[in-house]
Design a protein around this motif. Sequence first.
Motif, PDB file in Angstrom:
ATOM      1  N   MET A 200       0.910  -1.515  -0.317  1.00 23.12           N
ATOM      2  CA  MET A 200       0.403  -0.035  -0.304  1.00 23.12           C
ATOM      3  C   MET A 200       0.820   0.627   0.058  1.00 23.12           C
ATOM      4  SD  MET A 200      -3.833  -0.663   2.597  1.00 23.12           S
ATOM      5  CE  MET A 200      -4.140   1.321   2.264  1.00 23.12           C
ATOM      6  N   VAL A 201       1.966   1.204   0.677  1.00 25.25           N
ATOM      7  CA  VAL A 201       3.012   2.606   0.636  1.00 25.25           C
ATOM      8  C   VAL A 201       3.669   2.257  -1.082  1.00 25.25           C
ATOM      9  CG1 VAL A 201       4.832   3.033   2.077  1.00 25.25           C
ATOM     10  CG2 VAL A 201       3.355   1.613   3.085  1.00 25.25           C
ATOM     11  N   ARG A 204       0.994   3.813  -2.434  1.00 24.25           N
ATOM     12  CA  ARG A 204       0.525   5.512  -2.271  1.00 24.25           C
ATOM     13  C   ARG A 204      -0.607   5.670  -2.455  1.00 24.25           C
ATOM     14  NH1 ARG A 204       4.751   9.656  -3.566  1.00 24.25           N
ATOM     15  NH2 ARG A 204       6.730   8.023  -4.570  1.00 24.25           N
ATOM     16  N   VAL A 205      -1.679   4.828  -1.675  1.00 21.80           N
ATOM     17  CA  VAL A 205      -2.768   4.189  -1.121  1.00 21.80           C
ATOM     18  C   VAL A 205      -3.215   4.732   0.121  1.00 21.80           C
ATOM     19  CG1 VAL A 205      -4.946   2.628  -1.085  1.00 21.80           C
ATOM     20  CG2 VAL A 205      -3.197   2.726  -3.105  1.00 21.80           C
ATOM     21  N   LEU A 206      -4.348   5.761   0.502  1.00 19.91           N
ATOM     22  CA  LEU A 206      -4.354   5.563   1.611  1.00 19.91           C
ATOM     23  C   LEU A 206      -5.384   4.570   2.623  1.00 19.91           C
ATOM     24  CD1 LEU A 206      -5.042   7.759   3.591  1.00 19.91           C
ATOM     25  CD2 LEU A 206      -7.148   7.885   3.190  1.00 19.91           C
ATOM     26  N   GLY A 227      -1.295   3.944  10.028  1.00 27.12           N
ATOM     27  CA  GLY A 227      -2.432   4.490   9.492  1.00 27.12           C
ATOM     28  C   GLY A 227      -1.646   5.398   8.905  1.00 27.12           C
ATOM     29  N   ASP A 228      -1.897   6.231   7.165  1.00 25.54           N
ATOM     30  CA  ASP A 228      -1.677   7.598   7.047  1.00 25.54           C
ATOM     31  C   ASP A 228      -2.021   8.610   8.301  1.00 25.54           C
ATOM     32  OD1 ASP A 228       0.564   7.275   4.634  1.00 25.54           O
ATOM     33  OD2 ASP A 228      -1.834   6.210   4.233  1.00 25.54           O
ATOM     34  N   VAL A 229      -3.601   8.143   8.220  1.00 27.32           N
ATOM     35  CA  VAL A 229      -4.068   9.003   9.137  1.00 27.32           C
ATOM     36  C   VAL A 229      -4.472   8.244  10.186  1.00 27.32           C
ATOM     37  CG1 VAL A 229      -5.968  10.318   9.472  1.00 27.32           C
ATOM     38  CG2 VAL A 229      -5.020  10.466   7.682  1.00 27.32           C
ATOM     39  N   LEU A 286     -11.875  12.241   4.780  1.00 31.23           N
ATOM     40  CA  LEU A 286     -10.730  12.144   4.428  1.00 31.23           C
ATOM     41  C   LEU A 286      -9.916  10.916   2.859  1.00 31.23           C
ATOM     42  CD1 LEU A 286      -9.873  11.127   7.320  1.00 31.23           C
ATOM     43  CD2 LEU A 286      -7.889  12.931   6.127  1.00 31.23           C
ATOM     44  N   ILE A 289     -10.988  13.348  -0.617  1.00 36.02           N
ATOM     45  CA  ILE A 289      -9.189  14.530  -0.661  1.00 36.02           C
ATOM     46  C   ILE A 289      -8.121  13.372  -0.940  1.00 36.02           C
ATOM     47  CG2 ILE A 289      -7.581  15.746   0.562  1.00 36.02           C
ATOM     48  CD1 ILE A 289      -9.646  16.721   2.969  1.00 36.02           C
ATOM     49  N   HIS A 290      -8.271  12.462  -0.506  1.00 36.36           N
ATOM     50  CA  HIS A 290      -7.039  11.239  -1.013  1.00 36.36           C
ATOM     51  C   HIS A 290      -7.391  10.619  -2.461  1.00 36.36           C
ATOM     52  CE1 HIS A 290      -5.658  12.002   3.144  1.00 36.36           C
ATOM     53  NE2 HIS A 290      -4.307  11.817   2.278  1.00 36.36           N
TER      54      HIS A 290
END
Lengths: 299, 319
Positions: A200-201, A204-206, A227-229, A286, A289-290
């Motif tokens: 995922m990193v 570039r997936v949230l 988590g990214d968030v 979120l 936005i992503h």
Amino acid sequence: MLKDLFNRRRQYVTVGTGEEAPEARPARPAVERDVPKGLVQKCDGCGALLLAKELQKHLYTCPECNHHFRIGARTRIEITVDEGTFREMDARLASTNPLGFPQYEEKLEAAMRATGLLEGVVTGEAELDGVPIIIGAMDPGFMMGSMGSAVGERIARAMERAAESKRPLVLFTASGGARMQEGILSLMQMAKTSVALTRMVEARVLFISVITHPTTGGVSASFASLGDVIVAEPGAMFGFAGRRVVEQTMRQSLPDDFQTAEFNLKHGMIDKVVHRKQMRQTLGALVRIHTARGWAHGE
Amino acid sequence: MANELDFERPIAELKAKIAELKSFMEKNEIDLQGEVDKLEERLKELTESTYANLTPWQRVQLARQIGRPTTFDYIRGLCDEFVELHGDRHFADDLTIVGGVGLIAGQPVTVIGHQKGRDTKENIRRNFGMANPEGYRKALRLMKQAEKFGRPVIFFIDTPGAYAGMSAEERGQSVAIAENLLAMAGLRVPTLSIVTGEGGSGGALGLGITDRIYMLDYAWYCVIAPESAAAILWKDAKLGPKAAEVMRLTAKDLLDLGVIDRIIEEPMGGAQKDPEWMVRKVREVVVEGLRELLSVPIDELLEARYHKYRQMGIYVERP
């Protein structure tokens, strides 16, 4: 020690009726057995007596004191995603007893009966505010939400699916940590899920990690904190070692809010504390936005 | 104006006089319009001459006025949707440096900035705009997140300086700022910063190595706050006004010195006189800047960023 954590609210752990075989369960649609039972519930936070219907209307939070009741994985998904969009993945993926650990099968059976689930996490595809996502929810009622090989595998697959499909992953955590009965293999689920997360990193997936009560041990020390968030429900306990262990190590008592979501916010460990009633809205913003394409791609 | 500065007092007094005359006129039904017109004309002249000839020290004072839009005000004006994010994932959530993700007309952005208080109570909570190391580390985390998802970063700078306290030293104020400088130098997304009030030293630069840097007309930006410079150079913080005169810290100075790219005009008397206008103006300028930056390939932006900062400074090579 971890058990105490769960026993605090044991009156809401549903007890299986034993009416149906575990195998019959995955086909069942949304269940009602993973939420507080009975006509009237007493709030753990303030002692208020709440009608079951009212509790449901408030998404299982207390209208008096905002205490967040524990809810199971299916209810969690149901109150989060757009209606009718959830498609479960890996529904038949289940645990075995790799170490031949005494009474493990019995505990699994009991957990299945209690929750109506085959394992402690439910994953699948869904939409949130119209945005396609991958969603997962751990079930605090399934052996304390502990992570064994099957839970780790379902989460790893959800991560890989998110990476391949470029859909954000929203994962609700609730876990006492790694599952003792699978020994080192449980510990390795922390490694497995972290390895899967690198996909995922790279893509570039949230990844949004949503901390619900309680998230501790091996889960907090792996994907829940990656988590990214990271958002958390009010009052949710989120930490590595449990309160009693820390108290014994330090030989001093800890503040009342130790390891709560609010404590974690103050100490920089999470992005937000979000009330269950605002959760859909926050997660929706979120993921929008992503996934917005932006000007560079032409308006 | 409740909090006017010394040099603004004549303007405030004249305004009060006009108001008084008007209410007298209404109450007694006497026509004094000629007198009012004359006074209003004088007010206009006085206001213009006061603000056209500001000393650097007066500008410093204006830049510090409570009532100027803060970072959150600019974010609200800028983003149609915004989610604030918290924490450095190490020690604390600094309340001075704030940030989050949002959409500007469909374009995802990360916004980070110093947040001063809008009153004394909030100012205490926000540590008067002086960030701790955790603030810079939160900013770094959000920058890296922006880079991962390929969205530009907008910084709002408004700080008297990074917090100078023992706790900040213990947790590495220097290294926190230093790591931001390195990260911003190489961040693979377009970046844009705006000094909206005070640009105090490393605390400002810690959010300020960017492809474009703008400054509001009355903002100041310098190696140190003028009072502190006076305290160090002349052992007297009261000589701040004198230090402000010689340090070249106004927006015009920085444009001339090649440090900033653009001055953003403020309403007469400062952003605090018309915050809404200011917020709209900043949105307009940011959108224009972003559009331009987004049209340039990132490698070219990075090359330009390198050269821009590589050539900062004025020197000679003696034979």
